[in-house]
Design a protein around this motif. Structure first.
Motif, PDB file in Angstrom:
ATOM      1  N   THR A  52       0.848  -1.191   0.000  1.00  0.00           N
ATOM      2  CA  THR A  52       0.000   0.000   0.000  1.00  0.00           C
ATOM      3  C   THR A  52       0.880   1.236   0.000  1.00  0.00           C
ATOM      4  OG1 THR A  52      -1.852  -1.063   1.143  1.00  0.00           O
ATOM      5  CG2 THR A  52      -1.732   1.331   1.262  1.00  0.00           C
ATOM      6  N   CYS A  53       0.791   2.027  -1.053  1.00  0.00           N
ATOM      7  CA  CYS A  53       1.500   3.300  -1.131  1.00  0.00           C
ATOM      8  C   CYS A  53       0.705   4.319  -0.316  1.00  0.00           C
ATOM      9  CB  CYS A  53       1.624   3.748  -2.577  1.00  0.00           C
ATOM     10  SG  CYS A  53       2.563   2.616  -3.626  1.00  0.00           S
ATOM     11  N   ASP A  54       1.327   4.856   0.711  1.00  0.00           N
ATOM     12  CA  ASP A  54       0.605   5.680   1.674  1.00  0.00           C
ATOM     13  C   ASP A  54       0.645   7.150   1.291  1.00  0.00           C
ATOM     14  OD1 ASP A  54      -0.706   6.647   3.840  1.00  0.00           O
ATOM     15  OD2 ASP A  54       0.725   5.943   5.339  1.00  0.00           O
ATOM     16  N   CYS A  55      -0.479   7.654   0.815  1.00  0.00           N
ATOM     17  CA  CYS A  55      -0.587   9.065   0.462  1.00  0.00           C
ATOM     18  C   CYS A  55      -1.131   9.896   1.617  1.00  0.00           C
ATOM     19  CB  CYS A  55      -1.490   9.245  -0.764  1.00  0.00           C
ATOM     20  SG  CYS A  55      -0.821   8.518  -2.262  1.00  0.00           S
ATOM     21  N   ALA A  61       2.991  18.103   4.067  1.00  0.00           N
ATOM     22  CA  ALA A  61       2.013  19.163   3.829  1.00  0.00           C
ATOM     23  C   ALA A  61       2.486  20.057   2.685  1.00  0.00           C
ATOM     24  CB  ALA A  61       1.812  19.986   5.097  1.00  0.00           C
ATOM     25  N   GLY A  62       1.605  20.285   1.734  1.00  0.00           N
ATOM     26  CA  GLY A  62       1.934  21.106   0.589  1.00  0.00           C
ATOM     27  C   GLY A  62       2.495  20.334  -0.585  1.00  0.00           C
ATOM     28  N   ALA A  63       2.843  19.057  -0.354  1.00  0.00           N
ATOM     29  CA  ALA A  63       3.419  18.229  -1.424  1.00  0.00           C
ATOM     30  C   ALA A  63       2.534  17.022  -1.728  1.00  0.00           C
ATOM     31  CB  ALA A  63       4.823  17.779  -1.044  1.00  0.00           C
ATOM     32  N   GLU A  64       1.249  17.149  -1.417  1.00  0.00           N
ATOM     33  CA  GLU A  64       0.352  16.005  -1.586  1.00  0.00           C
ATOM     34  C   GLU A  64       0.254  15.557  -3.037  1.00  0.00           C
ATOM     35  OE1 GLU A  64      -1.090  18.229   2.109  1.00  0.00           O
ATOM     36  OE2 GLU A  64      -0.451  18.769   0.059  1.00  0.00           O
ATOM     37  N   ALA A  65       0.154  16.489  -3.970  1.00  0.00           N
ATOM     38  CA  ALA A  65       0.009  16.126  -5.380  1.00  0.00           C
ATOM     39  C   ALA A  65       1.251  15.418  -5.891  1.00  0.00           C
ATOM     40  CB  ALA A  65      -0.283  17.371  -6.218  1.00  0.00           C
ATOM     41  N   GLU A  66       2.410  15.925  -5.522  1.00  0.00           N
ATOM     42  CA  GLU A  66       3.659  15.299  -5.953  1.00  0.00           C
ATOM     43  C   GLU A  66       3.775  13.882  -5.395  1.00  0.00           C
ATOM     44  OE1 GLU A  66       3.296  18.240  -4.676  1.00  0.00           O
ATOM     45  OE2 GLU A  66       4.311  19.748  -5.919  1.00  0.00           O
ATOM     46  N   HIS A  67       3.353  13.713  -4.141  1.00  0.00           N
ATOM     47  CA  HIS A  67       3.448  12.391  -3.518  1.00  0.00           C
ATOM     48  C   HIS A  67       2.495  11.408  -4.187  1.00  0.00           C
ATOM     49  CE1 HIS A  67       4.781   9.904  -0.095  1.00  0.00           C
ATOM     50  NE2 HIS A  67       3.583   9.343  -0.198  1.00  0.00           N
ATOM     51  N   ILE A  89      -5.518   6.975   0.503  1.00  0.00           N
ATOM     52  CA  ILE A  89      -5.703   8.402   0.248  1.00  0.00           C
ATOM     53  C   ILE A  89      -5.898   9.146   1.566  1.00  0.00           C
ATOM     54  CG2 ILE A  89      -6.692   7.917  -2.018  1.00  0.00           C
ATOM     55  CD1 ILE A  89      -9.446   8.672  -0.806  1.00  0.00           C
ATOM     56  N   HIS A  90      -6.021  10.469   1.485  1.00  0.00           N
ATOM     57  CA  HIS A  90      -6.313  11.260   2.675  1.00  0.00           C
ATOM     58  C   HIS A  90      -7.764  11.049   3.111  1.00  0.00           C
ATOM     59  CE1 HIS A  90      -2.614  13.365   1.442  1.00  0.00           C
ATOM     60  NE2 HIS A  90      -2.533  13.743   2.704  1.00  0.00           N
TER      61      HIS A  90
END
Length: 331
Positions: A52-55, A61-67, A89-90
């Motif tokens: 499971t890739c943990d997003c 914080a602030g790098a959610e899209a990149e992650h 996901i969050h």
């Protein structure tokens, strides 16, 4: 296909939702380095554990899209040989959860094994996120619903665990022990986050039992919380064994590569039962799934169902089941 060679999944569960055949371990990785390491280990051991890739906890914080984009790239990579990589996901109160879905499904939806929903507060929360997932799938032309795993770690989610387990495409209920204990404002001591307290404190035991019952009652896999021990393999194996034998959990989280093998070993069925399952199912298939005898005991479709799911679990944990069973049932 000749009647006597019908597959057990086609005969024993006709008209029913099939029980998910998931690996015994769900391994969490938050950084690119840890994701790559997990995929390398999966290549070595085979698909006996999911990644499971943990997003949620993995992203800064602030790098959610990149992650999320990086996680999608991991899912699409050639290192994902078995198609058993999902993503968390969050939660629904976080401003990025919908963008998580758009990125993960838009880039890697056809290879995404599952989506995990954390910290749902109710069946309504889970249903709203599932509806959003379906909408993103449709917008990207993905016609096969991506399975959903739901974390039960709030009071509201525990109260509505049966309703959550019954939602469309949910295939796993996962117990989030740490957040569950924290949500009791000190009423449950910190010792209940580890063993033996996690298996003896009445409020935690109640939660584990209710989640397992709700999952199994709806044809969903109950997935046990992590163990915080990273080095003592007997300790790790003991936690997994108690989760399996005393609480009915068929799957468990891992947060360190050291935990994977002992959890898989503890989750495996008894070898003698697997041997009996092969003999019983082979004999049953040979007579078209009518009643048979095995060592003086009568068996019919009720026991065949038990032994088929046991054999499937043995296969998923990497047990050797013999050439004939491989050919007949998994070929």
């Amino acid at each position: 296909m000749d009647k006597v060679m019908q597959h057990p999944a086609d005969v024993l569960f006709a008209g029913e939702k099939p029980f998910p055949a998931l690996p015994a371990v769900d391994h969490y990785a938050g950084s690119e380095k840890l994701m790559r390491k997990a995929l390398q280990l999966q290549q070595e051991l085979g698909p006996i554990f999911d990644v499971t890739c943990d997003c949620e906890d993995g992203a800064h914080a602030g790098a959610e899209a990149e992650h999320a984009t990086m996680a999608a790239e991991m899912i699409l990579s050639g290192d994902n040989r078995f198609g058993r990589v999902g993503a968390r996901i969050h939660d629904i109160t976080h401003g990025h959860w919908e963008q998580d879905l758009e990125i993960l499904v838009g880039l890697a939806g056809r290879r995404l094994a599952f989506v995990t929903l954390p910290k749902v507060r109710s069946a309504r929360d889970a249903a709203e996120q599932i509806r959003a997932l379906r909408a993103v799938e449709a917008s990207h032309g993905i016609d096969k619903a991506i399975p959903v795993h739901v974390l039960i770690e709030t009071h509201g989610a525990l109260r509505e665990a049966w309703e959550i387990a019954a939602l469309d495409s949910v295939e796993s209920l996962d117990f989030g022990l740490m957040d569950f204990v924290s949500g009791h404002h000190g009423a449950i001591p910190g010792s209940a986050m580890t063993s033996p307290g996690q298996f003896t404190h009445p409020l935690v035991v109640r939660a584990k039992v209710e989640i397992a019952a709700a999952a199994l009652g709806n044809g969903v896999v109950p997935s046990h919380n992590v163990t915080t021990e990273l080095k003592d393999l007997d300790y790790i194996r003991g936690d997994a064994d108690r989760a399996r034998r005393e609480f009915g959990y068929l799957r468990m989280w891992s947060i360190h590569p050291n935990q994977i093998r002992p959890i898989v070993e503890a989750m495996r069925p008894d070898f003698s039962e697997v041997e009996a399952a092969v003999e019983i199912l082979v004999n049953a298939q040979a007579v078209g799934w009518g009643p048979t005898q095995h060592k003086g005991k009568l068996h019919d479709r009720a026991s065949y169902r038990y032994f088929w799911e046991l054999l499937s679990r043995a296969k998923a944990t990497g047990m050797a089941i013999g050439d004939e069973a491989e050919r007949r049932f998994f070929g």
